[in-house]
Design a protein around this motif. Structure first.
Motif, PDB file in Angstrom:
ATOM      1  N   VAL A 166      14.872 -16.827  33.475  1.00  0.00           N
ATOM      2  CA  VAL A 166      15.017 -15.711  34.521  1.00  0.00           C
ATOM      3  C   VAL A 166      15.788 -14.685  33.843  1.00  0.00           C
ATOM      4  CG1 VAL A 166      16.496 -15.656  36.521  1.00  0.00           C
ATOM      5  CG2 VAL A 166      15.418 -17.476  36.272  1.00  0.00           C
ATOM      6  N   ALA A 167      15.228 -13.352  34.142  1.00  0.00           N
ATOM      7  CA  ALA A 167      16.086 -12.173  33.682  1.00  0.00           C
ATOM      8  C   ALA A 167      16.844 -11.817  35.279  1.00  0.00           C
ATOM      9  CB  ALA A 167      14.970 -11.206  33.264  1.00  0.00           C
ATOM     10  N   ALA A 168      18.074 -11.219  34.923  1.00  0.00           N
ATOM     11  CA  ALA A 168      18.729 -11.022  36.100  1.00  0.00           C
ATOM     12  C   ALA A 168      19.584  -9.622  35.657  1.00  0.00           C
ATOM     13  CB  ALA A 168      19.855 -12.058  36.377  1.00  0.00           C
ATOM     14  N   PHE A 169      19.472  -8.839  36.568  1.00  0.00           N
ATOM     15  CA  PHE A 169      20.371  -7.442  36.487  1.00  0.00           C
ATOM     16  C   PHE A 169      21.375  -7.360  37.518  1.00  0.00           C
ATOM     17  CE2 PHE A 169      15.979  -7.351  34.753  1.00  0.00           C
ATOM     18  CZ  PHE A 169      16.276  -6.777  33.682  1.00  0.00           C
ATOM     19  N   THR A 170      22.504  -6.918  37.088  1.00  0.00           N
ATOM     20  CA  THR A 170      23.604  -6.779  38.281  1.00  0.00           C
ATOM     21  C   THR A 170      24.252  -5.488  38.284  1.00  0.00           C
ATOM     22  OG1 THR A 170      25.459  -7.458  36.543  1.00  0.00           O
ATOM     23  CG2 THR A 170      24.270  -9.105  37.623  1.00  0.00           C
ATOM     24  N   ILE A 175      19.187 -15.022  31.482  1.00  0.00           N
ATOM     25  CA  ILE A 175      19.955 -13.922  31.014  1.00  0.00           C
ATOM     26  C   ILE A 175      20.125 -13.017  31.803  1.00  0.00           C
ATOM     27  CG2 ILE A 175      19.117 -12.201  29.035  1.00  0.00           C
ATOM     28  CD1 ILE A 175      16.809 -13.840  28.148  1.00  0.00           C
ATOM     29  N   VAL A 176      21.332 -12.375  31.470  1.00  0.00           N
ATOM     30  CA  VAL A 176      21.876 -11.342  32.655  1.00  0.00           C
ATOM     31  C   VAL A 176      22.368 -10.255  31.727  1.00  0.00           C
ATOM     32  CG1 VAL A 176      23.763 -11.183  34.261  1.00  0.00           C
ATOM     33  CG2 VAL A 176      22.809 -13.488  33.856  1.00  0.00           C
ATOM     34  N   ARG A 177      22.284  -9.207  32.473  1.00  0.00           N
ATOM     35  CA  ARG A 177      22.598  -7.814  31.747  1.00  0.00           C
ATOM     36  C   ARG A 177      23.131  -7.183  32.932  1.00  0.00           C
ATOM     37  NH1 ARG A 177      19.871  -3.144  31.866  1.00  0.00           N
ATOM     38  NH2 ARG A 177      20.874  -2.535  30.153  1.00  0.00           N
TER      39      ARG A 177
END
Length: 181
Positions: free
Chosen positions: A144-148, A172-174
């Motif tokens: 999962v690619a997550a953006f916050t 992966i979080v960025r």
């Protein structure tokens, strides 16, 4: 306690290989709290590769075991409440009481999804065809690619990480590109 700066890839904190330097500023004073290099394309690929490798084993981890791990994450977070709240206050400019509450909401996400991981099971649905049935299975879909965003730095990440891990997906979080330094 100083929170690590940079990128956590494959269990190791490291500086980014990008040429841009990102400064974390105290919004109250504009003092620089920390600096780190931005991620490069190679850093991003390393993160994807590490998450894909971890995904192979994580998807095989039973929901009950994933629940235990998520509860342990919440336990560690609970033990670090005061230092995390102070860090949120420094970086986001929130009053300490609000930072504590945000951290508690983050812990709650891990506890909630830990229990959801124990309830991941399929079911059988009657088919429209006579005598037929449909079996439903829930399986992890992959990395999962997550953006916050920046305004709730802990809870917005927890709301992405906890359910992904509970479902058996690596993540992966960025931060968003719009996130202020």
């Amino acid at each position: 306690m100083d929170f690590a700066q940079g990128q956590l890839i494959n269990g190791t904190w490291r500086k980014g290989c990008g040429s841009d330097v990102i400064a974390t500023l105290d919004p109250a004073t504009q003092d620089t709290l920390a600096e780190t290099n931005a991620a490069s394309a190679a850093d991003t690929q390393d993160a994807i590769d590490a998450a894909a490798l971890a995904q192979i084993q994580w998807r095989k981890t039973l929901g009950w075991s994933r629940a235990d791990i998520l509860h342990r994450c919440a336990d560690v977070m609970t033990a670090r409440t005061e230092e995390a709240a102070r860090q949120i206050t420094l970086e986001a400019g929130k009053p300490l009481a609000q930072a504590r509450r945000e951290w508690q909401l983050s812990i709650d996400q891990f506890r909630w999804y830990a229990e959801e991981a124990r309830r991941i099971f399929g079911h059988i649905v009657e088919s429209r065809a006579p005598g037929g049935r449909i079996e439903v299975f829930h399986e992890p879909i992959g990395v999962v690619a997550a953006f916050t965003a920046w305004n709730f730095p802990a809870v917005l990440i927890a709301r992405k990480v906890a359910p992904a891990l509970a479902a058996g997906c690596s993540i992966i979080v960025r931060p968003s590109r719009e996130t202020p330094g």
